[in-house]
Design an enzyme around this catalytic site. Structure first.
Site, PDB file in Angstrom:
ATOM      1  CG  ASP A  35      -7.129  -4.744   1.423  1.00  0.00           C
ATOM      2  OD1 ASP A  35      -7.564  -4.615   0.260  1.00  0.00           O
ATOM      3  OD2 ASP A  35      -6.637  -3.806   2.067  1.00  0.00           O
ATOM      4  CG  ASP A  41      -5.418  -0.622   4.857  1.00  0.00           C
ATOM      5  OD1 ASP A  41      -6.193  -0.984   3.951  1.00  0.00           O
ATOM      6  OD2 ASP A  41      -4.806   0.459   4.841  1.00  0.00           O
ATOM      7  CG  ASP A  45      -1.963  -0.903   1.297  1.00  0.00           C
ATOM      8  OD1 ASP A  45      -2.214  -1.490   0.249  1.00  0.00           O
ATOM      9  OD2 ASP A  45      -2.605  -1.044   2.358  1.00  0.00           O
TER      10      ASP A  45
END
Ligand code: ATP
Length: 946
Positions: free
Chosen positions: A684, A680, A372
């Site tokens: 996901d 997160d 990310d």
């Protein structure tokens, strides 16, 4: 006579077999009983049918308040009801844990050997064998206990949090401290922390598979239900352990800990996870194979000795026992478990908390990390630095969350107070906001999303009174932010009777909803037709310099509206402007990306942010190919085959959804890569589960993501992933080093005994008890030191390990083989030398044992690095545990050689200084020979790993 002996031998063999079967059965029975005890469930009748009560009845029954409990009341209730924790599975009892130490084929063989020795009335040998087995079990018992404690402590670092109202404020506390009557807030990604009677819901969906087995999420509503509604249909309840997949809600805690539904049906949470990994399992398998081979060898030696060399059966039996104890690496399983536990602890110290142990090994094979952006590669400390309205572009100064700063237009200072348009857009982002700003000990802190916090700071810089605004324009409803739709909307009513909806979100999403824009800077209410091209250009300009861009819009609403849904915001909004937020890259992440590149690991950025922002940050972070990027929309248009080719080169993926993440992982794995993926959000979870190593964020990650992940980052920092990879590679190295060190010891000893049998020696260079002494004493000193071995200097400068590579590579086996031969040659040689010199057998044997031990001391230094040279300062002095172990071992050897009780026990004799010098000179040879081999390997192989 011979017949008598053969009959005796048969009797012994049968008895030994009985011991094996009974011993194994007993341990198996103990373990099985323990498992059955764990599975026993505690079923209790339900106490209250909370779902049939109204809100008022629920509150009354729990003596609670719709605004939550006071901290004092909560404290009192906590002592009354106890912590909100499910009773943990009782750890295995000490006795069962101790007995389990014997549940190993290698130990069965040793025990049988001990029994046979006792029957042959070699009491001393039998006693020592038994002693060694017990010491080994005790070490395993203590170390395993410590390792389990360490893992338990690490697991506790992951204890879940809950958002709860206490003293009228929404705060985050450990879920264990919840009490009946607490008012709890839920949002998507949360694990429901206790059984709740829901009071408010907004699009709330909960997946209750943990309780009902149904994996489809259930819509939740607060209305009471008939008394006889079955658990799966109780829409107004949220049950502990289930997962919020969508929306928001709040509810009153009605049951905690063992009183919750999940507590009633399962009563126990999973106990300690098994201390094992694929490599350890492979080694256990190898151990069984080795035992078979050792038994065959012992039998062959026995037959050869009896038939060819004319030994007596009893002599040969002792020789065979010697051979078996020599060849069995008793200490290896314990050393491997300890190495693994030390590695996991080291990772936790570097902020990488391993949830599933096999991940420790997989980390060493990772070739790709998909990360990310926000908060992982960047600091997630945002500051608004630019605001664009239709007529102007404003700059904003100031740093961090300190609400002091100035506004400017084209370098000219601007007084924000008198600027109606600026006040309006700032009011919008302050209201359409779930965070709070607070000053604590002089420091400004944000509770909630840092981006929203930055918007509050911008409002405060313009002089807005954040508390007053919230009171003047109370919020009646909202559509929470979800990464799928990328915006958030709130509905407000002013006391003057006006109603409006504010929307903030990704510019693409918000622009699509707008038909008009706020026209000029000071005439607050004028609007004009939307000019999308202008806004796109501005958005690109902000994103190109790495700013995160947010669009804000408004729409009047009917005064009587109290609910907000998607249809209300899908068109006719008026765009107020854009915010540009700076979120600088983490300095440690830049260094970590560089380390990864050196370690042959490619880093890809997968973000929900705009492509230009992503590219700009990728450039600053130092990704290999920051300019080629793919957006979620482009991903949708490409078929798998084309995308498979593109993903190899493209490092930046922007505006992606969790579904894209899953597809990317699958494609990358399809191309044979071992992939680590961060995440997160609640959605996901599938990508995290699919990745070879799923990594969840500990701070901003949802419980759903943490549960799906193999590893959790305590600090959300990319650099911790790189550290975990380094530690993962080190653990694997250390496990292999332990094998590489221990096996030649056994090999050397076994060869000494075999050689003695082959050459028909009347007296063996090593007795079984001496062999056991060497094995035990070196395992608890030298081999243990290897478990503490720090990462090799080049550990992050070599490519990832090939996942399919076997542990015992040809080079590895070759080293084990020739080092065994050196050990055998030296030991045998000095033994014969002493006999030739007319020394007695006790003296010669003492020399043989000390030679073997000294060989191991030198070989320990060789084993510190697989192929790197150790004849340097770092190589010889770099591991203080090794130096300590050597010191300790020398003391043991002095005792073994010179203390009368030990001399009596082990049949040793004092030796002189020149003999010691001779031993050291011979034993040192292994150090130089192995270093020479390493140099040749380094020179002639491209892959410098054995
Ligand atoms: P990463 O996946 O790297 O963490 P991200 O955090 O930028 O990326 P998302 O959280 O999915 O990804 O956000 C995507 C976009 O949605 C952001 O660029 C921003 O424009 C918008 N956004 C994020 N948070 C909010 C919020 N609380 N309210 C409104 N819009 C938001």
């Amino acid at each position: 006579m011979l017949f008598d002996i053969i009959a005796l031998e048969w009797l012994i063999a049968i008895l030994a077999a009985l011991v094996l079967v009974l011993g194994g059965g007993f341990v198996g029975w103990g373990v099985g009983r323990q498992r059955r005890a764990l599975k026993r469930v505690r079923l209790q009748p339900e106490q209250t049918r909370w779902h049939s009560l109204t809100e008022a009845q629920t509150l009354q029954q729990l003596q609670a308040d719709a605004h939550g409990l006071s901290a004092a009341a909560a404290r009192l209730r906590l002592t009354e009801h106890g912590a909100n924790r499910l009773p943990e599975a009782r750890p295995r009892s000490a006795l069962v844990r101790f007995l389990a130490q014997f549940h190993n084929v290698l130990i069965y063989v040793l025990l049988s050997a001990g029994l046979v020795t006792a029957m042959l009335q070699h009491w001393l040998d039998a006693g020592v064998i038994l002693g060694v087995v017990l010491v080994n079990a005790a070490i395993g018992f203590v170390q395993e206990g410590k390792a389990e404690d360490a893992l338990r402590a690490i697991r506790r670092m992951l204890s879940p949090l809950a958002m709860v109202w206490r003293d009228g404020r929404l705060i985050s506390i450990e879920a264990a401290n919840l009490v009946p009557g607490d008012l709890v807030a839920l949002q998507s990604g949360d694990k429901v922390p206790a059984d709740l009677r829901l009071l408010r819901t907004k699009g709330l969906q909960i997946e209750e598979a943990a309780l009902t087995g149904e994996s489809l999420p259930v819509d939740k509503r607060p209305d009471p239900l008939p008394r006889d509604t079955v658990l799966a249909d109780r829409r107004c309840m949220a049950y502990s352990g289930t997962l919020v997949t969508h929306g928001q809600g709040s509810g009153i805690v009605v049951a905690t800990g063992a009183d919750t539904e999940i507590g009633r049906i399962s009563a126990l949470v999973a106990g300690v996870q098994q201390l094992t990994t694929p490599l350890l399992r492979q080694m256990a398998q190898f151990g069984r194979w080795l035992t078979g081979a050792i038994l065959l060898l012992a039998a062959a030696g026995f037959a050869f000795g009896m038939l060819v060399r004319d030994y007596s059966a009893s002599e040969m039996f002792m020789a065979a026992v010697g051979l078996a104890v020599a060849a069995i690496p008793e200490g290896l399983p314990a050393i491997m478990t300890i190495t693994l536990a030390i590695g996991v602890q080291r990772m936790a110290a570097r902020n990488a908390i391993v949830r599933r142990l096999p991940a420790v090994e997989t980390l060493g094979t990772v070739g790709l990390i998909c990360s990310d952006k926000t908060g992982t590669l960047t600091c997630n400390e945002m500051t608004v630095t630019a605001i664009a309205t239709a007529g102007r572009q404003l700059g904003l100064s100031g740093a961090g969350y300190d609400p002091h700063g100035t506004f400017s237009v084209d370098g000219e200072h601007l007084a924000p107070q008198g600027d109606a348009a600026l006040q309006e857009i700032l009011r919008a982002v302050v209201l359409c906001n779930d965070s709070t700003l607070e000053q604590l000990d002089g420091d400004w802190r944000v509770h909630g999303d840092p981006m929203e916090g930055a918007l509050l700071v911008a409002g405060a810089k313009a002089g807005l009174d954040l508390v007053r605004i919230a009171k003047d324009y109370p919020r009646t409803d909202l559509i929470p932010f979800e990464s799928e739709h990328k915006f958030m909307a709130t509905l407000h009513h002013s006391h003057a009777g006006e109603s409006f909806i504010y929307v903030k979100g990704a510019p693409e999403a918000v622009l699509d909803m707008c038909a008009t824009q706020r026209a000029s800077s000071d005439a607050g209410a004028t609007i004009s037709a939307l000019t999308p091209a202008l806004w796109h250009a501005r958005m690109e300009a902000m994103a190109d310099v790495g700013l995160r861009v947010l669009a804000v819009a408004v729409k009047p609403a009917q005064p009587h509206r109290s609910e907000l849904d998607f249809a209300d915001v899908d068109s006719d909004l008026t765009l107020l402007g854009l915010f540009g937020l700076m979120d600088p890259p983490r300095a440690e992440a830049i260094a970590a990306v560089r380390d990864c590149a050196a370690a042959g690991i490619r880093v890809k950025m997968i973000t929900g942010d705009h492509v230009a922002t992503a590219r700009s940050i990728a450039r600053r972070i130092g990704l290999a190919n920051p300019d080629a990027a793919l957006t979620g929309r482009e991903l949708d248009q490409l078929d798998d085959a084309t995308l498979q080719q593109r993903v190899a080169e493209v490092d930046v993926y922007a505006r992606v959804t969790p579904e894209h993440k899953l597809r990317l992982v699958q494609l990358l794995q399809g191309a044979g890569r071992v992939v680590a993926m961060t995440g997160d959000g609640v959605n996901d979870a599938p990508a995290l589960k699919r990745a070879d190593v799923g990594i969840a964020m500990g701070v901003k990650g949802t419980e759903a993501a943490k549960e799906a992940a193999e590893m959790v980052l305590a600090d959300d920092n990319f650099a911790s992933i790189a550290s975990a990879v380094e530690e993962g590679r080190t653990v694997y190295d250390n496990l292999r080093k332990a094998i590489l060190f221990i096996l030649p010891t056994n090999g050397g000893e076994a060869l000494v005994v075999l050689g003695a049998i082959l050459f028909g020696f009347q007296q063996f260079p090593l007795t079984p008890v001496q062999i056991l002494w060497v094995n035990m004493i070196t395992a608890v000193t030298l081999a243990l030191a290897l478990a503490f071995e720090p990462p090799e200097p080049g550990v992050m400068r070599r490519p990832p390990r090939n996942a399919g590579q076997p542990v015992l590579t040809p080079l590895f086996l070759w080293r084990i083989g020739y080092v065994s031969l050196i050990l055998m040659g030296g030991t045998f040689g000095l033994f014969l030398w002493e006999l030739e010199a007319g020394e007695g057998i006790a003296h010669a044997r003492t020399v043989a044992v000390n030679t073997l031990v000294m060989f191991e001391i030198f070989y320990l230094f060789n084993s510190r690095y697989m192929t790197a040279p150790v004849l340097n300062r770092e190589g010889l002095l770099g591991n203080r545990f090794a130096l300590l172990a050597v010191g300790l071992l020398l003391l043991f050897q002095l005792g073994f050689t010179y203390l009368p009780p030990l001399q009596a026990l082990f049949g040793t004799a004092a030796i002189g200084l020149t003999t010691w010098l001779r031993i050291v000179a011979v034993a040192a040879s292994v150090l130089f020979i192995v270093e020479l081999e390493k140099a040749l390997v380094r020179r002639y192989t491209s892959n410098s790993r054995p």
